[in-house]
Design a protein around this motif. Structure first.
Motif, PDB file in Angstrom:
ATOM      1  N   ILE A 152       0.832  -1.213   0.000  1.00  0.00           N
ATOM      2  CA  ILE A 152       0.000   0.000   0.000  1.00  0.00           C
ATOM      3  C   ILE A 152       0.866   1.262   0.000  1.00  0.00           C
ATOM      4  O   ILE A 152       0.559   2.233  -0.693  1.00  0.00           O
ATOM      5  N   MET A 153       1.942   1.233   0.762  1.00  0.00           N
ATOM      6  CA  MET A 153       2.822   2.397   0.868  1.00  0.00           C
ATOM      7  C   MET A 153       3.856   2.467  -0.258  1.00  0.00           C
ATOM      8  O   MET A 153       4.581   3.461  -0.371  1.00  0.00           O
ATOM      9  N   GLU A 154       3.920   1.424  -1.079  1.00  0.00           N
ATOM     10  CA  GLU A 154       4.928   1.337  -2.156  1.00  0.00           C
ATOM     11  C   GLU A 154       6.333   1.561  -1.586  1.00  0.00           C
ATOM     12  O   GLU A 154       7.122   2.343  -2.107  1.00  0.00           O
ATOM     13  N   ASP A 155       6.611   0.838  -0.512  1.00  0.00           N
ATOM     14  CA  ASP A 155       7.884   0.982   0.199  1.00  0.00           C
ATOM     15  C   ASP A 155       8.395  -0.414   0.569  1.00  0.00           C
ATOM     16  O   ASP A 155       7.985  -0.995   1.571  1.00  0.00           O
ATOM     17  N   LYS A 156       9.275  -0.949  -0.251  1.00  0.00           N
ATOM     18  CA  LYS A 156       9.787  -2.302  -0.057  1.00  0.00           C
ATOM     19  C   LYS A 156      10.677  -2.420   1.183  1.00  0.00           C
ATOM     20  O   LYS A 156      10.928  -3.529   1.669  1.00  0.00           O
ATOM     21  N   ASP A 157      11.161  -1.303   1.675  1.00  0.00           N
ATOM     22  CA  ASP A 157      12.052  -1.328   2.840  1.00  0.00           C
ATOM     23  C   ASP A 157      11.321  -1.101   4.159  1.00  0.00           C
ATOM     24  O   ASP A 157      11.957  -1.109   5.221  1.00  0.00           O
ATOM     25  N   LEU A 158      10.023  -0.884   4.094  1.00  0.00           N
ATOM     26  CA  LEU A 158       9.249  -0.643   5.313  1.00  0.00           C
ATOM     27  C   LEU A 158       9.361  -1.864   6.232  1.00  0.00           C
ATOM     28  O   LEU A 158       9.136  -3.000   5.820  1.00  0.00           O
ATOM     29  N   THR A 159       9.701  -1.599   7.478  1.00  0.00           N
ATOM     30  CA  THR A 159       9.849  -2.669   8.467  1.00  0.00           C
ATOM     31  C   THR A 159       8.969  -2.381   9.673  1.00  0.00           C
ATOM     32  O   THR A 159       9.134  -1.344  10.331  1.00  0.00           O
ATOM     33  N   VAL A 160       8.033  -3.256   9.948  1.00  0.00           N
ATOM     34  CA  VAL A 160       7.165  -3.103  11.113  1.00  0.00           C
ATOM     35  C   VAL A 160       7.910  -3.586  12.350  1.00  0.00           C
ATOM     36  O   VAL A 160       8.355  -4.729  12.416  1.00  0.00           O
ATOM     37  N   ILE A 161       8.064  -2.697  13.322  1.00  0.00           N
ATOM     38  CA  ILE A 161       8.763  -3.066  14.560  1.00  0.00           C
ATOM     39  C   ILE A 161       7.790  -3.328  15.699  1.00  0.00           C
ATOM     40  O   ILE A 161       8.159  -3.921  16.713  1.00  0.00           O
ATOM     41  N   ASP A 162       6.537  -2.893  15.540  1.00  0.00           N
ATOM     42  CA  ASP A 162       5.535  -3.127  16.571  1.00  0.00           C
ATOM     43  C   ASP A 162       4.154  -3.062  15.942  1.00  0.00           C
ATOM     44  O   ASP A 162       3.903  -2.206  15.084  1.00  0.00           O
ATOM     45  N   ASN A 163       3.283  -3.971  16.309  1.00  0.00           N
ATOM     46  CA  ASN A 163       1.906  -3.921  15.808  1.00  0.00           C
ATOM     47  C   ASN A 163       0.951  -4.501  16.839  1.00  0.00           C
ATOM     48  O   ASN A 163       1.311  -5.371  17.634  1.00  0.00           O
ATOM     49  N   GLU A 164      -0.261  -3.982  16.844  1.00  0.00           N
ATOM     50  CA  GLU A 164      -1.271  -4.392  17.815  1.00  0.00           C
ATOM     51  C   GLU A 164      -2.644  -4.277  17.170  1.00  0.00           C
ATOM     52  O   GLU A 164      -2.903  -3.350  16.392  1.00  0.00           O
ATOM     53  N   THR A 165      -3.531  -5.217  17.472  1.00  0.00           N
ATOM     54  CA  THR A 165      -4.892  -5.164  16.938  1.00  0.00           C
ATOM     55  C   THR A 165      -5.888  -4.869  18.050  1.00  0.00           C
ATOM     56  O   THR A 165      -5.596  -5.056  19.231  1.00  0.00           O
ATOM     57  N   GLN A 166      -7.066  -4.387  17.628  1.00  0.00           N
ATOM     58  CA  GLN A 166      -8.130  -4.027  18.581  1.00  0.00           C
ATOM     59  C   GLN A 166      -7.602  -3.078  19.649  1.00  0.00           C
ATOM     60  O   GLN A 166      -7.733  -3.312  20.849  1.00  0.00           O
ATOM     61  N   VAL A 167      -7.005  -1.987  19.186  1.00  0.00           N
ATOM     62  CA  VAL A 167      -6.402  -1.009  20.081  1.00  0.00           C
ATOM     63  C   VAL A 167      -7.505  -0.091  20.610  1.00  0.00           C
ATOM     64  O   VAL A 167      -8.165   0.617  19.848  1.00  0.00           O
ATOM     65  N   ASP A 168      -7.681  -0.099  21.913  1.00  0.00           N
ATOM     66  CA  ASP A 168      -8.777   0.632  22.555  1.00  0.00           C
ATOM     67  C   ASP A 168      -8.256   1.969  23.099  1.00  0.00           C
ATOM     68  O   ASP A 168      -7.510   1.999  24.064  1.00  0.00           O
ATOM     69  N   PHE A 169      -8.655   3.063  22.437  1.00  0.00           N
ATOM     70  CA  PHE A 169      -8.289   4.400  22.887  1.00  0.00           C
ATOM     71  C   PHE A 169      -9.485   5.004  23.619  1.00  0.00           C
ATOM     72  O   PHE A 169     -10.522   5.258  23.016  1.00  0.00           O
ATOM     73  N   ARG A 170      -9.332   5.221  24.908  1.00  0.00           N
ATOM     74  CA  ARG A 170     -10.416   5.789  25.719  1.00  0.00           C
ATOM     75  C   ARG A 170     -10.405   7.301  25.641  1.00  0.00           C
ATOM     76  O   ARG A 170      -9.364   7.926  25.458  1.00  0.00           O
ATOM     77  N   ASN A 171     -11.589   7.881  25.814  1.00  0.00           N
ATOM     78  CA  ASN A 171     -11.738   9.331  25.833  1.00  0.00           C
ATOM     79  C   ASN A 171     -12.546   9.694  27.075  1.00  0.00           C
ATOM     80  O   ASN A 171     -13.720   9.343  27.181  1.00  0.00           O
ATOM     81  N   MET A 172     -11.930  10.392  28.021  1.00  0.00           N
ATOM     82  CA  MET A 172     -12.597  10.725  29.274  1.00  0.00           C
ATOM     83  C   MET A 172     -13.758  11.690  29.080  1.00  0.00           C
ATOM     84  O   MET A 172     -14.653  11.781  29.908  1.00  0.00           O
ATOM     85  N   HIS A 173     -13.754  12.422  27.973  1.00  0.00           N
ATOM     86  CA  HIS A 173     -14.762  13.467  27.778  1.00  0.00           C
ATOM     87  C   HIS A 173     -15.664  13.222  26.566  1.00  0.00           C
ATOM     88  O   HIS A 173     -16.433  14.087  26.180  1.00  0.00           O
ATOM     89  N   GLY A 174     -15.557  12.050  25.950  1.00  0.00           N
ATOM     90  CA  GLY A 174     -16.381  11.778  24.778  1.00  0.00           C
ATOM     91  C   GLY A 174     -16.214  10.348  24.316  1.00  0.00           C
ATOM     92  O   GLY A 174     -15.845   9.459  25.086  1.00  0.00           O
ATOM     93  N   ARG A 175     -16.465  10.133  23.062  1.00  0.00           N
ATOM     94  CA  ARG A 175     -16.469   8.792  22.503  1.00  0.00           C
ATOM     95  C   ARG A 175     -15.054   8.237  22.342  1.00  0.00           C
ATOM     96  O   ARG A 175     -14.162   8.916  21.864  1.00  0.00           O
ATOM     97  N   GLY A 176     -14.865   6.982  22.736  1.00  0.00           N
ATOM     98  CA  GLY A 176     -13.601   6.299  22.500  1.00  0.00           C
ATOM     99  C   GLY A 176     -13.647   5.572  21.164  1.00  0.00           C
ATOM    100  O   GLY A 176     -14.675   5.559  20.479  1.00  0.00           O
ATOM    101  N   VAL A 177     -12.527   4.972  20.768  1.00  0.00           N
ATOM    102  CA  VAL A 177     -12.482   4.206  19.522  1.00  0.00           C
ATOM    103  C   VAL A 177     -11.681   2.926  19.753  1.00  0.00           C
ATOM    104  O   VAL A 177     -10.791   2.872  20.598  1.00  0.00           O
ATOM    105  N   VAL A 178     -12.031   1.902  18.987  1.00  0.00           N
ATOM    106  CA  VAL A 178     -11.254   0.669  18.955  1.00  0.00           C
ATOM    107  C   VAL A 178     -10.747   0.516  17.521  1.00  0.00           C
ATOM    108  O   VAL A 178     -11.542   0.370  16.591  1.00  0.00           O
TER     109      VAL A 178
END
Length: 272
Positions: A46-72
């Motif tokens: 997708i990035m057209e970058d053959k040298d791209l190296t993923v050093i960390d990845n996580e799924t279903q990342v839950d970002f909370r929002n104390m004052h509104g809607r959170g996202v997963v």
């Protein structure tokens, strides 16, 4: 039917369902992207970058929002140069609305900058939507969206980027072949690479199928629990209308009083 028989029945149904899942299926995609190599493989194309190296990845990342809607978020990955990627697999246009992309990026920004750090330390960030069809309506297999200065066409320089990929279109190149692989059900129909290897593992090995069955059972139980909470929330409203106190409602429904207060205030959705 006893509990063991019920579990076996669910498992057999899950196995049949797994055969028909594709990378465009939410539950399957999140398990595909748990594999760092598969995630890296997709991002490189997708990035057209053959040298791209993923050093960390996580799924279903839950970002909370104390004052509104959170996202997963479906998947969040970081590469060797410090760039952050949010990859979202979306079956419907509503889930890929431009303002959803904006909100995702804003929530990511608010969670990656440590207290006291200057704003110039924010990483370069990408929100990538892979959609079932043309969510933006421009007829493009891939659309790159960046902020520019209207008067001179120059980049704004905030290092925030949005990318929309239409999985239904074939650009005749590597991206088109990747999107083909996102839509097929069997690994044997896919081109060689880490994505094919991961799909084969999850669909055709005992360990992978067992893992997927557990994931689907967990999702089923989560839905059951959400249904119970929704029922309790409605009961709490009725009890409050009858003049019952928060503490009394909490005791009867066997939940904490703070949850009851939030239900009555309408500030929290049990499905969030």
């Amino acid at each position: 039917m006893n509990q063991e028989e019920t579990m076996l029945k669910h498992k057999e149904r899950y196995k049949e369902t797994i055969k028909n899942l594709t990378v465009m299926s939410d539950i399957f995609a999140r398990n595909v992207f748990k594999d760092k190599k598969a995630c890296e493989y997709v991002l490189r194309i997708i990035m057209e970058d053959k040298d791209l190296t993923v050093i960390d990845n996580e799924t279903q990342v839950d970002f909370r929002n104390m004052h509104g809607r959170g996202v997963v978020l479906d998947c969040v990955a970081k590469d060797g140069s410090g760039r952050i990627f949010n990859v979202e697999i979306q079956q419907d246009d509503e889930g890929a609305h431009p303002k959803r992309a904006r909100y995702n990026l804003g929530m990511m920004d608010s969670n990656v900058l440590d207290t006291g750090k200057n704003f110039d330390k924010l990483p370069e960030t990408y929100v990538i939507f892979v959609t079932l069809k043309d969510a933006l309506g421009h007829g493009l297999p891939i659309a790159h969206i960046d902020r520019i200065i209207r008067e001179n066409g120059k980049e704004f320089g905030d290092e925030e980027h949005f990318i929309y990929v239409d999985s239904s279109k074939d650009d005749g190149g590597e991206l088109g072949r990747l999107m083909h692989d996102f839509r097929v059900k069997e690994a044997k129909e896919m081109q060689a690479g880490a994505l094919k290897d991961r799909v084969h593992e999850l669909k055709e090995t005992e360990k992978g199928v067992e893992h997927m069955c557990k994931e689907m059972e967990a999702l089923r139980l989560e839905g059951v629990e959400e249904g119970r909470l929704e029922e309790k929330r409605e009961n709490a409203k009725s009890m409050a209308e009858d003049g019952m106190t928060v503490d009394r409602i909490a005791k009867i429904l066997k939940v904490n009083a703070r949850m009851v207060q939030e239900w009555l205030a309408g500030s929290v959705s049990t499905a969030r």
